[in-house]
Every structure is written in structure tokens, then in C-alpha cells.
Design a protein around this motif. Structure first.
Motif, PDB file in Angstrom:
ATOM      1  N   ASP A  69       4.779  -3.232   7.501  1.00 57.75           N
ATOM      2  CA  ASP A  69       5.700  -4.261   7.007  1.00 57.75           C
ATOM      3  C   ASP A  69       5.096  -5.648   7.192  1.00 57.75           C
ATOM      4  O   ASP A  69       5.553  -6.436   8.016  1.00 57.75           O
ATOM      5  CB  ASP A  69       7.032  -4.132   7.771  1.00 57.75           C
ATOM      6  N   ILE A  70       4.064  -5.926   6.429  1.00 53.11           N
ATOM      7  CA  ILE A  70       3.353  -7.183   6.671  1.00 53.11           C
ATOM      8  C   ILE A  70       3.639  -8.247   5.609  1.00 53.11           C
ATOM      9  O   ILE A  70       2.998  -9.292   5.583  1.00 53.11           O
ATOM     10  CB  ILE A  70       1.830  -6.949   6.800  1.00 53.11           C
ATOM     11  N   GLY A  71       4.607  -7.996   4.769  1.00 49.26           N
ATOM     12  CA  GLY A  71       5.010  -9.011   3.783  1.00 49.26           C
ATOM     13  C   GLY A  71       3.857  -9.424   2.888  1.00 49.26           C
ATOM     14  O   GLY A  71       3.098  -8.568   2.415  1.00 49.26           O
ATOM     15  N   ASN A  72       3.703 -10.734   2.720  1.00 54.18           N
ATOM     16  CA  ASN A  72       2.660 -11.234   1.825  1.00 54.18           C
ATOM     17  C   ASN A  72       1.308 -11.389   2.513  1.00 54.18           C
ATOM     18  O   ASN A  72       0.328 -11.744   1.888  1.00 54.18           O
ATOM     19  CB  ASN A  72       3.065 -12.597   1.265  1.00 54.18           C
ATOM     20  N   ALA A  73       1.298 -11.202   3.832  1.00 55.73           N
ATOM     21  CA  ALA A  73       0.065 -11.436   4.563  1.00 55.73           C
ATOM     22  C   ALA A  73      -0.984 -10.394   4.178  1.00 55.73           C
ATOM     23  O   ALA A  73      -0.655  -9.267   3.814  1.00 55.73           O
ATOM     24  CB  ALA A  73       0.333 -11.381   6.065  1.00 55.73           C
ATOM     25  N   TYR A  89      -6.034  -8.665   7.072  1.00 61.22           N
ATOM     26  CA  TYR A  89      -6.777  -9.484   8.027  1.00 61.22           C
ATOM     27  C   TYR A  89      -5.880 -10.502   8.740  1.00 61.22           C
ATOM     28  O   TYR A  89      -5.903 -10.641   9.968  1.00 61.22           O
ATOM     29  CB  TYR A  89      -7.942 -10.154   7.281  1.00 61.22           C
ATOM     30  N   GLU A  90      -5.054 -11.181   7.945  1.00 62.17           N
ATOM     31  CA  GLU A  90      -4.125 -12.150   8.539  1.00 62.17           C
ATOM     32  C   GLU A  90      -3.214 -11.472   9.547  1.00 62.17           C
ATOM     33  O   GLU A  90      -2.967 -11.985  10.635  1.00 62.17           O
ATOM     34  CB  GLU A  90      -3.200 -12.747   7.459  1.00 62.17           C
ATOM     35  N   HIS A  91      -2.691 -10.335   9.146  1.00 63.82           N
ATOM     36  CA  HIS A  91      -1.737  -9.631   9.995  1.00 63.82           C
ATOM     37  C   HIS A  91      -2.389  -9.231  11.318  1.00 63.82           C
ATOM     38  O   HIS A  91      -1.826  -9.407  12.394  1.00 63.82           O
ATOM     39  CB  HIS A  91      -1.211  -8.397   9.260  1.00 63.82           C
ATOM     40  N   LEU A  92      -3.598  -8.695  11.222  1.00 67.40           N
ATOM     41  CA  LEU A  92      -4.294  -8.251  12.426  1.00 67.40           C
ATOM     42  C   LEU A  92      -4.592  -9.453  13.340  1.00 67.40           C
ATOM     43  O   LEU A  92      -4.363  -9.402  14.554  1.00 67.40           O
ATOM     44  CB  LEU A  92      -5.596  -7.547  12.032  1.00 67.40           C
ATOM     45  N   ALA A 119       8.332 -29.011  15.329  1.00 67.99           N
ATOM     46  CA  ALA A 119       8.098 -28.135  16.461  1.00 67.99           C
ATOM     47  C   ALA A 119       7.927 -26.686  16.024  1.00 67.99           C
ATOM     48  O   ALA A 119       7.436 -25.860  16.768  1.00 67.99           O
ATOM     49  CB  ALA A 119       9.263 -28.240  17.434  1.00 67.99           C
ATOM     50  N   SER A 120       8.273 -26.405  14.800  1.00 66.43           N
ATOM     51  CA  SER A 120       8.243 -25.014  14.364  1.00 66.43           C
ATOM     52  C   SER A 120       6.814 -24.518  14.168  1.00 66.43           C
ATOM     53  O   SER A 120       5.891 -25.285  13.989  1.00 66.43           O
ATOM     54  CB  SER A 120       9.035 -24.862  13.080  1.00 66.43           C
ATOM     55  N   GLU A 121       6.654 -23.246  14.191  1.00 66.25           N
ATOM     56  CA  GLU A 121       5.346 -22.612  14.053  1.00 66.25           C
ATOM     57  C   GLU A 121       4.772 -22.818  12.652  1.00 66.25           C
ATOM     58  O   GLU A 121       5.504 -22.846  11.667  1.00 66.25           O
ATOM     59  CB  GLU A 121       5.517 -21.104  14.290  1.00 66.25           C
ATOM     60  N   ALA A 122       3.491 -22.910  12.591  1.00 65.35           N
ATOM     61  CA  ALA A 122       2.862 -22.981  11.269  1.00 65.35           C
ATOM     62  C   ALA A 122       3.013 -21.613  10.614  1.00 65.35           C
ATOM     63  O   ALA A 122       2.872 -20.589  11.249  1.00 65.35           O
ATOM     64  CB  ALA A 122       1.394 -23.293  11.428  1.00 65.35           C
ATOM     65  N   SER A 123       3.301 -21.603   9.365  1.00 70.39           N
ATOM     66  CA  SER A 123       3.507 -20.328   8.682  1.00 70.39           C
ATOM     67  C   SER A 123       2.173 -19.726   8.273  1.00 70.39           C
ATOM     68  O   SER A 123       1.141 -20.366   8.319  1.00 70.39           O
ATOM     69  CB  SER A 123       4.349 -20.539   7.432  1.00 70.39           C
ATOM     70  N   SER A 124       2.215 -18.510   7.873  1.00 75.77           N
ATOM     71  CA  SER A 124       0.978 -17.824   7.520  1.00 75.77           C
ATOM     72  C   SER A 124       0.386 -18.354   6.222  1.00 75.77           C
ATOM     73  O   SER A 124      -0.688 -17.969   5.825  1.00 75.77           O
ATOM     74  CB  SER A 124       1.218 -16.331   7.392  1.00 75.77           C
ATOM     75  N   SER A 125       1.087 -19.245   5.579  1.00 80.48           N
ATOM     76  CA  SER A 125       0.564 -19.758   4.317  1.00 80.48           C
ATOM     77  C   SER A 125      -0.703 -20.579   4.536  1.00 80.48           C
ATOM     78  O   SER A 125      -1.388 -20.933   3.591  1.00 80.48           O
ATOM     79  CB  SER A 125       1.612 -20.599   3.601  1.00 80.48           C
ATOM     80  N   ALA A 126      -0.992 -20.875   5.781  1.00 78.24           N
ATOM     81  CA  ALA A 126      -2.267 -21.526   6.059  1.00 78.24           C
ATOM     82  C   ALA A 126      -3.396 -20.684   5.487  1.00 78.24           C
ATOM     83  O   ALA A 126      -4.465 -21.183   5.184  1.00 78.24           O
ATOM     84  CB  ALA A 126      -2.465 -21.692   7.552  1.00 78.24           C
ATOM     85  N   PHE A 127      -3.123 -19.431   5.338  1.00 81.24           N
ATOM     86  CA  PHE A 127      -4.176 -18.529   4.906  1.00 81.24           C
ATOM     87  C   PHE A 127      -4.426 -18.552   3.409  1.00 81.24           C
ATOM     88  O   PHE A 127      -5.348 -17.947   2.927  1.00 81.24           O
ATOM     89  CB  PHE A 127      -3.854 -17.103   5.361  1.00 81.24           C
TER      90      PHE A 127
END
Lengths: 483, 483
Positions: free
Chosen positions: B8-12, B15-18, B97-105
Motif C-alpha cells: 500500500d505505497i500509494g503514488n510513491a 525506492y521512495e517507499h523503501l 512545522a508539517s513534514e515534507a511530503s513525498s512529492s519531493a521525489f
């Protein structure tokens, strides 16, 4: 009676020639202080030229302080302070020391206004705004030039420009100053920057943070804020009818004097020739002294004749000239420039030459073309006509309104605003409040003084540059209701 | 062995997920310092994914400092410094303060180079230039957008913009930072200015001239010159493999640390996660301390994975993020920006909010449109491909040349340049001299150190961004003749 020949005056107009001839006689001492000049009518008859010509020449000499007038008595020669310091020949650039040519007269007039900028608010009528109306900006021309530049100069556009600006623009500015201000400036003395506020910051870095700066009081309030933000010492010097008070200046500890001698904001005072020479003498008396001449609105003077810049009187490399296209073109294109005396330019290159340009190549090249191909001159002429029309309409509306018996209008030649003194039992603040309630934004003269200050006679700045013609009758009506 | 679910890794990507899964286990303490990670091959087999995926995830964790490697032994978990200060909840903006999202990838890579600018000289080959080739700039698009802007926004173009920049551009930048850097930034935190050099000057006015500033040694030499010209105290701190030396920092009296943690110029060092936390702890330990994060070339990293910005780790409003379009678009359009923590933005508005914009409305609106309509992303992708091609061609030419036996190439992922160490009996200066005689401009690493310094092994910066593909064989040939 004074006699001048008009037989060989070249391209000069009769008025220019007469002005120059009288000025020369004053400067050379042929005409002595307190000498009375001929009355306009008799002088006109004597020289066989029109009274208007005499009037124009006298008005110009008066504005610049070469002569003074006594009510119902006539015109007299002023006592001109001599420049006591002569240039060190090894330091002064040939092209700087030469006299301004008569081509200054190609331009009829200059003036303008600048107002503390605020975020746009929903005022019905804004007498404090100096924004350019969108329909006044030459979009089609600007676009055409930019397209040509992109087609012709793609390599140059991608080449890092010198930090002080591209040579083409600096040359076009030097040429412009020659034609419109009669200034002899080399392109090598010109520095381009993203707005005068940025240039003030560069000057502090150049001249030194330990220096004491002095500014005009009243004056353009932003300048004081910039010096404060830059954490340098600043003094506020009073003005009299001839410019900065010399006594205050001499008594102050200041090194750098920042003024607008050609046209003081907001009062419109023109620093007299006498005071100009006194100022130059003050600067020349000590090595570390300089004068920053802020000529922010020289392009717009709706009535007056051109006033020579202080820079062109300076033979000691003491004057830094600063000007901007944000008044003459649009405040939203951020291009300003300064002209440094040669020895300061050398210092600049050593100390600050590493700085990158702050204006995009695209706009530098476009503006250079705009100037070179005569579009700027056309634009200025068109804008002057437009502004004159605005002013005349506003003045005529006031004259016809009940307001007219309660107000005095002064300095209507002060630029794109005039001063309105109001006979009223209300204070400035009360009138402003009433105006605001009616959707009218208006600045009081007191706002431009350092510290707390309130004029006993409420006095307001009426900026007409951003008004719409059809707004004017309503604006006058509303203003009338406030006093 | 470590086991992660990929169901269940969504759009990631895998590699991103790992990468995220392992990182979380390290941060949470599930994986302990010095724990050995599975070998790539066995881990790949175990998780039933490719070795390449494991390799990419490990490389990323390594680059950011979450793990370390021992030659021939494998990968181990680093001992991560904890952030000891927690945010004051009343001061921190929710979105910051929120976390950076995986869209950095979404972005593959970043890098770039900046070099002390000089007036263009007639070098045959310029390994020190970072100029954009004219044929690389999207003139047609830029022109089209500007025409549209002039047609659609004539009123806005003539309206004085807020000093910090037009809302449209600030929103587009915030959006861009979200998409490309995974940063959560509000448009209200963004300030536009005419180049980073101008923004440094604003920061000194904001933070105070009495503060002590510290910069990287070696580093981008212009920064040191700017602080000197601004007459503020500046310290030069050494770098180790993980970033700024903490010992030197702790012992210094500095308040403001100006660094490029994502990609140090000129060495390419990435500040490790450990060091990042140490730096943030240092800043949080005293009220007046701040870190200026200069992210000047984040758009160009040809190989590496995205490195999170220090700003997005900061929960104490201690990091000022600064970036520019002069590297990613062209150095001749002068638009940069900074992101202030909310409490500093408030202070800015109070102290410096009166300043006028330094970038023309025309270019602000055009750039906003360029970003919003996806042209910038396309441009970056195209440029990355182009630069990768340049680099590969240059590396392959070197490999094939006699030069290859005498040089070591390092940090080839450092941006738009790499470091070339040369085995030679000549000094850096001698090699540079020989190169100059052959029309080759080349910068030595030593030039970027404070004071006098010379690498014992001659080391040079080879900037390939401005080279022409057809020049490259000749450039390598000439370089070979110099050593």
C-alpha cells in the motif's frame, strides 16, 4: 539701458539667448549685486522683442536665484556667492568640468511628485497616489522593442552584464542627460540599479557607514526610513525659501548631504544659485563631504524652464547625481541610475565592482532602445501634455467651486502636485479624517516633516497625476464638503 | 532480516517507499546506531524487488547521513543527533512545522555551480563560466507569456506591487517549493528580490548589523565580499565531510550562519542529517541565532536524489531559506527569493516593509505564469538532460585522453561542475597560467578558500554548463597539454 545683440544666436531661442546673456553679466560681475534690471515693458521696447520673452527670461533667472524681485519695484541682481574652491586639475574629468550646453533648453519643463507608497486601498479618489494610469504606458512600443531585442540580441541577453549596467543603456542615459539636462557625463560614470532605494544602499556602502548623513526637513519620508534601516546616523536639516539652511548645515556634523535642489519635495522649492554655490563650497571644504543630488522628477515640469542640475555646476567631483525612470516611465519598472564623479567611480569599482546587476538584461536592452530611438522623448512630451491637462482641469474646477474662496493654491508648478492651503477651523488631521470618510485620500504637508509637526494653516498635497479626468469635478465637490 | 510491505505505497515509487521506511525506523529507534543493514543482494531477494531499488534507497540514506558505509563491510545505521529543542507552539506556523511530503521525489536531481563573475573575456574555452547558452533559453515561450501578460494585465502591470513581490509570483514559488522540494511554505513567507546579493543586504538590515555572521571556508567567495562591503563582522568556518565543523561553530561568537547544506560550493559536500540536527540545535540554543540556507542550485542535480532542505527540518523558525532563478532560468534575469520564518516576516514588515519592489512587474507576472503553466518544470527537465549530456561527453573525452591516467575526478555529482585532481609536479597557479596562455580559463579549488591556501594536489573546478559540445574534445586536448 542693457543692450544685447540678437543677430547671431544660433539655434537658441530669443528667450534662451537673453537668459544666458544676463546670467553671464551677473556671473562676470558686469551686473553688480542690487543692480536694478530694466522693467519688462521698457526692456522689450528697447530690444525690440516681445514682453513675453523678457518675462520668460526673468522668470528663469528668478527661479534659479540669479535675480530677486521686490513687489511693485522690479527685478534686482542677487549677490551670488562665489565658488571659492577651484578644481584640482589632476582629479577632474575633462567632460565633467565643462559647461552645460544650451541644449538643456530642448526640454521645456520638469516636475513630478513622489508619495509614500502604500498598498492600494479602495479610495474613490486618491490625491496621494503617483501611479501611472495603464492607458498612459506605451505598451505596444515596449512590446515591439522587446520583441526586436529578443530577435536581435539573444546572445547578449544571455551574457552576464557588467554589474553597473549594460554599456548601451549607460550610453543612452548619458546622451539623454546631455540633451535634456545639458549635463556632460561620460557613460563610464553611470551605474544602473533596481530603484533609487537600492542605489541609496550602494552609496552607503561606497561612502561609508561611519559617515553622518543629512536630509531635508520636510522631505520624502522614505529616505529617512532607509537611512534608519541601514543604521547610519542621520540629521534633519530645515529648509528656507532658497533651499537647505546653510547655518544648520554648517553647524551640523554631517558629511553627506542628500537633497533635491532642482525641485524639493513636497514644497517645490528650487535651490537658488546662491545657495547652490554655498552648498558646493561647503562640500569642497572637506575631503569626506559629498552631496547626493536626487533629481527624481526632472522630466516633468509643466510650466517652469529647465533648472540646471547641481551636478553640472560641480567642478570638484563633489556631487553624486541620482535619477530614476520609475517616475517618468512607470513606477512598476524598476530602473534607476546614478552618476558618480570619476574618482568615486574608481573607488566603486574597487570596493563594490563585484556586485551583480540588479536589473534584468531584457529590460536594460529594451530601455536603451526606447531611449535611443526617441520613444522616451515622445512619451515624456505626451505625458506632460496629459498632466498639464489634468492640472488645468482640476484648477478650473476648484476656481468654479465654493472651495475657491477658502483656499490658496501654491507651487502649482511644483511637479505633479500642488499645495492647497485651507482657511478652516478644522485641523489637518480632522480634514483628512473627514476626507477619508468620503473615500478621499489626501496627504498633509505636515506628514513630510520629521517628528511631530502640524501646520497652523492646514496644507495639503494635491497630486493629480493618477486622477481620471471625469473624476475631477466629483473629487472637488467631495473635498469642498470636508472643510 | 528487515521486512517492509510494498502493498500500500500509494503514488510513491518502490525506492521512495523503501527509503522512507528505513529512515522512519532509524529516526524512531527501531534500527539502532551501528546496526548493520542487509547486503543489497540479499535484501533485494528477500523483499522480491530489484537490487537497483535497494541501491538507490541506500545511496539516498547515505547522502543524507542516515547510514554510513564501511568499505567491503556494508552499510550501518548512523548515530543521529536528536533535535533537543521542541517548537514553541504559539510561534510556529502550522504549515511550516508539517513534514515534507513525498512529492519531493517528483524531482530527480539537483546541482549547479556558481562562479565569481568577471567581465566576459576572450577565452577559447571557459571552464569557470556558468552562463546559459542563448539557444537554451526559451525565448519564444517567454515572449509569448509576456505578450499575454501585457494584453491581459495592463492595469496590474501599472499598479505598484507590494515591496515583497506580487502575490501571484509568491504563490507560484510556494507551490514550486512544495512540488520540487517538498517544502511546506505559505506565500506570505516569500520575499522576491533582484538577486540573492540584494537579499543578503536586506537580511543584514533585518537581523542587525551588530550580529556576527559566519560563512563556509572554502565557499562562494562573493558572499564574503558582500559581508565585508556591508561592514559586518564575519567568521570563516572550516568544513569536514559532513558539513560545517561543529567545534569551530560552537567556539565562534557567531549569531548568523550562512551555509549551503544541500550542496556545498565548490566541494559538493552534502550536510549529513546528523550535522543538520546539530546545526538546528546550535541555532535553537540562543534567541538571536539563525541559519541562512542558500539553496542556490537545488534544481540541478544530475544524478543524486533530492536532499531535503534544512528549512523543512526546522521546527523552531530558525532557518531562512534563499534561492534564485538566476541559476535555473538565466543569470541575466535577476529574480531571487527568500522564505522567512513567520516571526521574522512580521519583523520584516515592521522594519523594512516600506521598501519598494526591486523586480519589475513585467518580469514578476511573466515568471509567475511561466511557473504556473508548467514551463519552468519543462525547462528544468530539458536543461538537466542537456547538462547531463555535456558532463557525459566531457567525462568520456577525458577517459579516452592521455589525461585519464593523471587525474582523479571527484564530486561529479556536485552540480554543473566537478573537481579534477591532477598528479603533476606543477602547482595550481602554474597550471592555471599555462592554461590561460592556451585560452583556457579554469578555477582552482584553492581560490575558494579564505586567505592564502594552496592544495598540495592541484585541484580544479571544471564547470561544463557553458561549454559547447563541439568544443569539448579540443578543451580536453588543451587541458592535457597544461599538466
Amino acid at each position: 539701458m542693457l543692450t544685447y545683440s540678437f543677430s547671431d544666436i544660433g539655434n537658441a531661442s530669443l528667450y534662451e539667448h537673453l537668459y544666458h546673456s544676463i546670467k553671464e553679466d551677473i556671473v562676470s560681475g558686469t551686473l553688480k549685486p542690487q543692480d536694478r534690471l530694466p522693467s519688462k515693458r521698457s526692456f522689450a521696447k528697447h530690444l525690440n522683442i516681445s514682453t513675453i520673452t523678457i518675462e520668460n527670461a526673468y522668470a528663469q533667472l528668478l527661479a534659479e536665484g540669479y535675480i530677486y524681485s521686490l513687489p511693485k519695484k522690479g527685478y534686482y541682481v542677487s549677490d551670488i556667492t562665489e565658488l571659492v574652491y577651484s578644481p584640482k586639475s589632476d582629479r577632474v574629468h575633462a567632460s565633467c568640468a565643462s559647461e552645460a550646453s544650451s541644449s538643456a533648453f530642448k526640454q521645456e519643463s520638469d516636475a513630478g511628485v513622489s508619495v509614500v507608497k502604500e498598498a492600494p486601498v479602495a479610495y474613490q479618489v486618491d490625491f496621494a497616489s503617483n501611479q501611472t494610469c495603464a492607458e498612459r504606458f506605451p505598451f505596444a512600443t515596449w512590446m515591439k522593442l522587446m520583441r526586436e531585442i529578443m530577435a536581435e540580441k539573444s546572445t547578449e541577453l544571455m551574457t552576464n552584464p557588467p554589474g553597473i549596467g549594460i554599456p548601451e543603456l549607460r550610453a543612452a542615459i548619458a546622451e539623454h542627460l546631455q540633451q535634456f539636462r545639458g549635463m556632460q557625463v561620460s557613460p563610464e560614470q553611470v551605474i544602473i540599479g533596481a530603484g533609487t532605494e537600492y542605489l541609496y544602499g550602494l552609496l552607503i556602502q561606497l561612502l561609508g557607514r561611519e559617515k553622518v548623513y543629512a536630509i531635508e526637513n520636510p522631505g520624502y519620508t522614505k529616505i529617512a526610513r532607509i537611512y534608519a534601516a541601514q543604521q547610519v546616523a542621520v540629521r534633519h536639516l530645515s529648509m528656507d525659501r532658497s533651499g537647505i539652511c546653510m547655518e544648520e548645515l554648517e553647524q551640523s556634523d554631517c558629511d553627506i548631504l542628500h537633497i533635491s535642489p532642482t525641485h524639493h519635495f513636497p514644497t517645490g522649492i528650487v535651490t537658488s544659485i546662491n545657495r547652490r554655490n554655498e552648498l558646493l563650497n561647503w562640500a569642497a571644504a572637506s575631503d569626506g563631504r559629498y552631496i547626493i543630488e536626487d533629481d527624481y522628477d526632472c522630466e516633468f515640469r509643466l510650466m517652469g524652464k529647465p533648472i540646471r542640475s547641481l551636478q553640472s555646476l560641480d567642478q570638484m567631483e563633489k556631487v553624486i547625481y541620482i535619477n530614476t525612470f520609475t517616475k517618468s516611465l512607470t513606477s512598476t519598472i524598476r530602473i534607476s541610475y546614478m552618476v558618480l564623479p570619476p574618482h568615486l567611480m574608481e573607488l566603486f569599482q574597487q570596493k563594490l565592482g563585484f556586485y551583480s546587476a540588479t536589473v534584468s538584461n531584457f529590460e536594460q536592452y529594451t530601455l536603451a532602445k526606447f531611449l535611443r530611438e526617441g520613444y522616451f522623448e515622445k512619451h515624456i512630451n505626451r505625458m506632460r501634455k496629459f498632466y498639464r491637462n489634468q492640472r488645468d482641469e482640476l484648477l478650473s474646477c476648484i476656481k468654479k467651486s465654493p472651495l475657491s474662496s477658502k483656499v490658496t493654491i501654491t507651487e502649482e508648478d511644483a511637479g505633479l502636485h500642488f499645495l492647497l492651503r485651507i482657511q478652516s477651523s478644522l485641523t489637518e488631521a480632522q480634514i483628512q479624517q473627514k476626507a477619508a470618510a468620503k473615500g478621499l485620500r489626501i496627504s498633509s504637508l505636515s506628514q513630510f516633516y520629521h517628528g511631530t509637526y502640524e501646520h497652523t494653516v492646514p496644507t495639503f498635497l494635491i497630486n493629480y497625476s493618477a486622477l481620471r479626468l471625469e473624476q475631477i469635478p466629483m473629487a472637488v465637490e467631495l473635498l469642498g464638503q470636508c472643510i
